[in-house]
Design an enzyme around this catalytic site. Structure first.
Site, PDB file in Angstrom:
ATOM      1  N   VAL A  58      23.642 -26.287  31.655  1.00  0.00           N
ATOM      2  CA  VAL A  58      22.666 -26.288  30.573  1.00  0.00           C
ATOM      3  C   VAL A  58      21.536 -27.304  30.772  1.00  0.00           C
ATOM      4  CG1 VAL A  58      23.745 -28.012  29.049  1.00  0.00           C
ATOM      5  CG2 VAL A  58      22.510 -26.077  28.047  1.00  0.00           C
ATOM      6  N   TYR A  59      21.729 -28.287  31.646  1.00  0.00           N
ATOM      7  CA  TYR A  59      20.679 -29.274  31.863  1.00  0.00           C
ATOM      8  C   TYR A  59      19.473 -28.597  32.501  1.00  0.00           C
ATOM      9  CZ  TYR A  59      24.442 -32.726  31.219  1.00  0.00           C
ATOM     10  OH  TYR A  59      25.498 -33.469  30.736  1.00  0.00           O
ATOM     11  N   SER A  60      18.381 -28.556  31.767  1.00  0.00           N
ATOM     12  CA  SER A  60      17.171 -27.833  32.188  1.00  0.00           C
ATOM     13  C   SER A  60      17.471 -26.380  32.516  1.00  0.00           C
ATOM     14  CB  SER A  60      16.493 -28.526  33.379  1.00  0.00           C
ATOM     15  OG  SER A  60      15.949 -29.765  32.998  1.00  0.00           O
TER      16      SER A  60
END
Length: 338
Positions: A58-60
């Protein structure tokens, strides 16, 4: 750099893990460091002996994984590096683009492998619990990934201690791969995990890899009481920092950390991380950086040994908190804009 086993597993990790949430796309967060800015952090991490890299799908929305994978291939020896990522958070608007169903876990792992450009994930973690999916379904899917060789070890993240114990029991009864780590919210300012989760991890042999080990920058000693830095990240995320750390006693803990650091002639960061590293079951705090020069002080914390008196001074100002940082369902993280 010092190294340790991750819980009762045979996996050897550096005592400091590089948190890769800061590396990604500014379309996701305005304070992200994009690929050309991120690479020096990975290069310096390897120079310092850090072999543990933690990211999440989900990070970026996947960009962090892409950067992390390229950096590991460029600067690290793959057989020595430990690459960790996570699944569970929503990756799109479709009905099967989030959670811990077998479908989402399997497709998330395959997508992460493609973005990382690796043939395996060393530590695959569930990014919070998912009350909407039977845990048997979740754990069976994770076990399948281990059997298929796509994942080597499994980890969990912030949840109730009873939920973790239930998952460990189901895995054991079925002969499935078991969690070896817990990534939880734990630092000098927030110690509620000491009530149940930390003793459980000690008892069950899980290595603890805390997130927010510096309390979103409070324990760096660079903020005035009740105030936030004027950085891009702080301007964007100050409300979340206020939500996590809003007790007057939090600043008393910060003051104690600064006092001990001054007497020792070291940075407050070193004291805060050294305290964490002295706690039972803690293997490697996950530290994020926005300046390369911050990395040396963090790495040096592994060699700093605090006395019992210093630990008592650091712990004395703490006052109980409500549970912070993970209740209420999935984190509502914004997507990348077009």
């Amino acid at each position: 750099m010092q190294y340790t086993l991750l819980g009762n597993s045979g996996l050897v990790v550096s005592r400091i893990a590089l948190g890769c949430m800061s590396f990604g796309s500014r379309k996701w967060r305005p304070w992200m460091l994009e690929e050309d800015e991120a690479m020096p952090f990975f290069r310096r991490a390897v120079e310092l002996g850090i072999n543990f890299f933690d990211t999440a799908d989900v990070y970026s929305l996947g960009v962090s994984e892409e950067i992390t994978g390229r950096a590991v291939r460029e600067y690290a020896v793959r057989d020595e590096a430990v690459v960790a990522t996570k699944c569970r958070m929503r990756m799109g608007t479709g009905p099967n683009r989030g959670g811990l169903s077998a479908k989402h876990i399997i497709q998330s792992c395959e997508a992460s492998l493609r973005r990382l450009g690796l043939d395996r994930i060393d530590l695959y973690q569930i990014h919070r619990a998912d009350p909407s999916t039977p845990i048997e379904e979740t754990l069976a899917a994770l076990h399948r990934l281990v059997q298929d060789g796509k994942v080597l070890y499994l980890g969990a993240s912030s949840m109730f201690a009873w939920e973790l114990m239930k998952m460990l029991s189901v895995s054991e009864r079925n002969g499935w791969a078991r969690f070896v780590s817990m990534q939880n919210h734990y630092n000098l300012v927030y110690r509620e995990e000491e009530r149940e989760m930390m003793p459980l991890c000690v008892d069950q042999g899980l290595g603890v890899i805390p997130w927010s080990p510096l309390a979103r920058g409070l324990l760096t000693g660079k903020r005035s009481r009740g105030m936030h830095e004027a950085s891009a990240r702080d301007e964007h995320d100050a409300p979340l920092a206020d939500e996590l750390y809003d007790h007057a006693s939090d600043w008393d803990v910060v003051d104690a950390t600064v006092r001990v650091a001054r007497r020792r002639g070291v940075e407050p960061v070193q004291v805060a991380l050294a305290w964490l590293l002295s706690r039972p079951a803690v293997a490697a705090p996950i530290v994020g950086f926005t300046r390369v020069e911050q990395m040396d002080a963090a790495a040096a914390s592994a060699d700093l040994v605090l006395s019992e008196e210093e630990c008592a001074e650091l712990e004395a100002p703490y006052r109980p908190h409500e549970v912070r940082g993970w209740l209420g369902g999935p984190l509502k993280l914004p997507g990348i804009s077009s």
